[in-house]
Design a protein around this motif. Structure first.
Motif, PDB file in Angstrom:
ATOM      1  N   PHE A 170      16.102  -3.548  76.328  1.00 38.93           N
ATOM      2  CA  PHE A 170      15.125  -3.920  75.105  1.00 38.93           C
ATOM      3  C   PHE A 170      14.086  -2.577  75.244  1.00 38.93           C
ATOM      4  CE2 PHE A 170      16.393  -7.104  77.997  1.00 38.93           C
ATOM      5  CZ  PHE A 170      16.593  -8.418  76.906  1.00 38.93           C
ATOM      6  N   CYS A 171      13.130  -2.389  74.281  1.00 40.58           N
ATOM      7  CA  CYS A 171      12.482  -1.520  74.298  1.00 40.58           C
ATOM      8  C   CYS A 171      11.397  -1.406  75.261  1.00 40.58           C
ATOM      9  CB  CYS A 171      11.709  -1.325  73.570  1.00 40.58           C
ATOM     10  SG  CYS A 171       9.391  -2.716  73.072  1.00 40.58           S
ATOM     11  N   PRO A 172      10.695  -0.472  76.270  1.00 46.44           N
ATOM     12  CA  PRO A 172       9.974  -0.420  76.898  1.00 46.44           C
ATOM     13  C   PRO A 172       9.263  -1.289  77.077  1.00 46.44           C
ATOM     14  CG  PRO A 172      10.034   1.663  76.417  1.00 46.44           C
ATOM     15  CD  PRO A 172      10.506   1.137  75.246  1.00 46.44           C
ATOM     16  N   GLU A 173       8.493  -1.658  76.313  1.00 47.03           N
ATOM     17  CA  GLU A 173       7.580  -2.864  76.338  1.00 47.03           C
ATOM     18  C   GLU A 173       7.611  -3.982  76.948  1.00 47.03           C
ATOM     19  OE1 GLU A 173       4.859  -3.423  72.682  1.00 47.03           O
ATOM     20  OE2 GLU A 173       4.761  -5.277  73.215  1.00 47.03           O
ATOM     21  N   HIS A 174       8.516  -4.885  76.236  1.00 50.06           N
ATOM     22  CA  HIS A 174       9.432  -6.201  76.285  1.00 50.06           C
ATOM     23  C   HIS A 174      10.160  -5.610  77.348  1.00 50.06           C
ATOM     24  CE1 HIS A 174       8.942  -6.177  71.852  1.00 50.06           C
ATOM     25  NE2 HIS A 174       7.533  -6.776  72.830  1.00 50.06           N
ATOM     26  N   ALA A 175      11.132  -4.524  78.154  1.00 48.93           N
ATOM     27  CA  ALA A 175      12.146  -4.942  78.882  1.00 48.93           C
ATOM     28  C   ALA A 175      10.914  -5.241  80.247  1.00 48.93           C
ATOM     29  CB  ALA A 175      12.519  -2.906  79.404  1.00 48.93           C
ATOM     30  N   PRO A 213      17.370  -2.384  66.855  1.00 48.88           N
ATOM     31  CA  PRO A 213      16.388  -2.189  68.121  1.00 48.88           C
ATOM     32  C   PRO A 213      16.405  -2.856  68.459  1.00 48.88           C
ATOM     33  CG  PRO A 213      16.320  -2.753  65.393  1.00 48.88           C
ATOM     34  CD  PRO A 213      17.460  -2.332  65.712  1.00 48.88           C
ATOM     35  N   CYS A 214      15.575  -2.545  69.594  1.00 50.08           N
ATOM     36  CA  CYS A 214      15.274  -3.885  70.269  1.00 50.08           C
ATOM     37  C   CYS A 214      15.110  -5.264  69.784  1.00 50.08           C
ATOM     38  CB  CYS A 214      13.818  -3.589  71.191  1.00 50.08           C
ATOM     39  SG  CYS A 214      13.527  -5.229  71.842  1.00 50.08           S
ATOM     40  N   PRO A 215      15.681  -6.551  70.275  1.00 49.29           N
ATOM     41  CA  PRO A 215      16.323  -8.170  69.575  1.00 49.29           C
ATOM     42  C   PRO A 215      14.115  -8.724  69.796  1.00 49.29           C
ATOM     43  CG  PRO A 215      17.102  -7.584  71.876  1.00 49.29           C
ATOM     44  CD  PRO A 215      17.003  -6.563  71.638  1.00 49.29           C
ATOM     45  N   VAL A 216      13.784  -8.092  70.333  1.00 48.01           N
ATOM     46  CA  VAL A 216      11.879  -8.676  71.201  1.00 48.01           C
ATOM     47  C   VAL A 216      11.357  -8.507  69.852  1.00 48.01           C
ATOM     48  CG1 VAL A 216      10.396  -9.511  71.804  1.00 48.01           C
ATOM     49  CG2 VAL A 216      13.004  -9.134  73.807  1.00 48.01           C
ATOM     50  N   CYS A 217      11.707  -6.961  69.891  1.00 47.25           N
ATOM     51  CA  CYS A 217      10.898  -6.395  68.403  1.00 47.25           C
ATOM     52  C   CYS A 217      11.160  -7.234  66.897  1.00 47.25           C
ATOM     53  CB  CYS A 217      11.044  -4.966  68.714  1.00 47.25           C
ATOM     54  SG  CYS A 217      10.448  -3.826  69.927  1.00 47.25           S
ATOM     55  N   ARG A 218      12.969  -7.100  67.062  1.00 44.79           N
ATOM     56  CA  ARG A 218      13.040  -7.585  65.291  1.00 44.79           C
ATOM     57  C   ARG A 218      11.897  -8.381  65.272  1.00 44.79           C
ATOM     58  NH1 ARG A 218      19.310  -6.361  64.780  1.00 44.79           N
ATOM     59  NH2 ARG A 218      19.114  -6.626  63.055  1.00 44.79           N
TER      60      ARG A 218
HETATM   61 ZN   LIG Z   1      10.776  -4.315  71.562  1.00 46.69          ZN
END
Ligand SMILES: [Zn+2]
Ligand SMILES: [Zn+2]
Length: 295
Positions: free
Chosen positions: A55-60, A136-141
């Motif tokens: 994940f991206c840092p925020e969502h990790a 890209p990070c799946p949560v961002c998507r």
């Molecule tokens: Zn993300």
């Protein structure tokens, strides 16, 4: 169908803050909880995570905080990152062997040197390419998908009375989401968005002016209006969109503890000592004793 979508939009407008920020946040949170409930071992999801390298840092950190808060353990996060750690480990030895190929002739060596001089590349270029996420990070998507869906509802249905009423009663769009909506709005929808935003912004500017005035020394005793008192925070929310929720103190302490406990034990190991915790509890100032797991 439009009615259902409109009901969604109206529901978002009834919450504090930008409705698009709320839609994104809720979709991201639902996704992360869904992963932790039933998606951790899903093969398709694991393959996707290998392409995005997690994940991206925020969502990790949202994933870590969510599991810590709801489950009070980290089995899902451990399993996801164990898999990813093995995935990265598989890349590393291959790359170590991928140094310059043995040259069979002086000419090839000379050509390689010339190429490196003309188009210099880092020795780790190949590894760097592998370590870059391919998706890209799946949560961002997921969050972006939710934003897009709600922008579409606004742009399709802004002429409906209930949409206009709900939108006018909401905080309106933050600047990043206003840009997103304007990029896809037709002329009439543009006029509507501009007019409603100007109204909200005018009120915010007036509240900020009043906040500044009342905080001058000579007006310090005037009674304060709570909405004006909070205007400076709303101003940041307008320009930056909604902030990520801060983690609970317990989650923060666990994060510090996890790093500190490794640091202390690792230092002791390098120095050839027994780790302080193994000696029956550390008492030094380095002890990560502030964290208590209340499970
Ligand atoms: Zn993300
Ligand atoms: Zn927003």
């Amino acid at each position: 169908m439009l009615d259902l979508r409109v009901a969604d939009f109206v529901r978002l407008c009834r919450q504090p803050g930008c409705p698009l920020c709320a839609a994104r946040r809720q979709a991201e949170q639902r996704y992360i909880e869904g992963v932790l409930w039933e998606g951790v071992n899903d093969g398709h999801f694991r393959a996707k995570l290998k392409r995005s390298l997690g994940f991206c840092p925020e969502h990790a950190w949202v994933l870590q905080a969510t599991e810590d808060t709801h489950w009070r353990d980290g089995l899902g996060t451990a399993s996801i990152y164990h898999d990813l750690a093995r995935h990265i480990l598989e890349m590393l030895p291959n790359q170590a062997q991928n140094g310059p190929a043995p040259f069979r002739s002086r000419l090839r060596r000379w050509l390689a040197q010339l190429r490196q001089r003309l188009w210099p590349t880092a020795p780790a270029a190949r590894l760097l390419a592998q370590l870059a996420p391919r998706q890209p990070c799946p949560v961002c998507r997921t969050g972006q998908g939710a934003e897009k869906r709600i922008v579409n509802i606004l742009l399709d249905a802004w002429q409906m009375e209930e949409v206009q009423a709900a939108f006018s009663a909401s905080a309106g769009l933050c600047l990043p989401h206003l840009r997103q909506a304007l990029a896809r709005a037709d002329q009439k929808a543009t006029a509507f968005l501009v007019e409603t935003t100007a109204k909200k912004l005018d009120q915010l500017a007036a509240d900020l002016a009043e906040y500044e005035r009342q905080h001058a020394w000579r007006f310090r005793d005037e009674p304060k209006v709570e909405r004006e008192e909070q205007a400076w925070v709303r101003a940041v929310a307008f320009f930056a969109g909604e902030a990520v929720e801060p983690e609970a103190e317990r989650v923060y302490l666990r994060r510090r503890h996890a790093l500190e406990i490794f640091h202390i034990e690792n230092q002791a190991e390098v120095a050839g000592e027994q780790p302080p915790m193994a000696r029956g509890g550390a008492s030094s100032k380095d002890s990560p004793a502030t964290y208590r797991d209340e499970t």
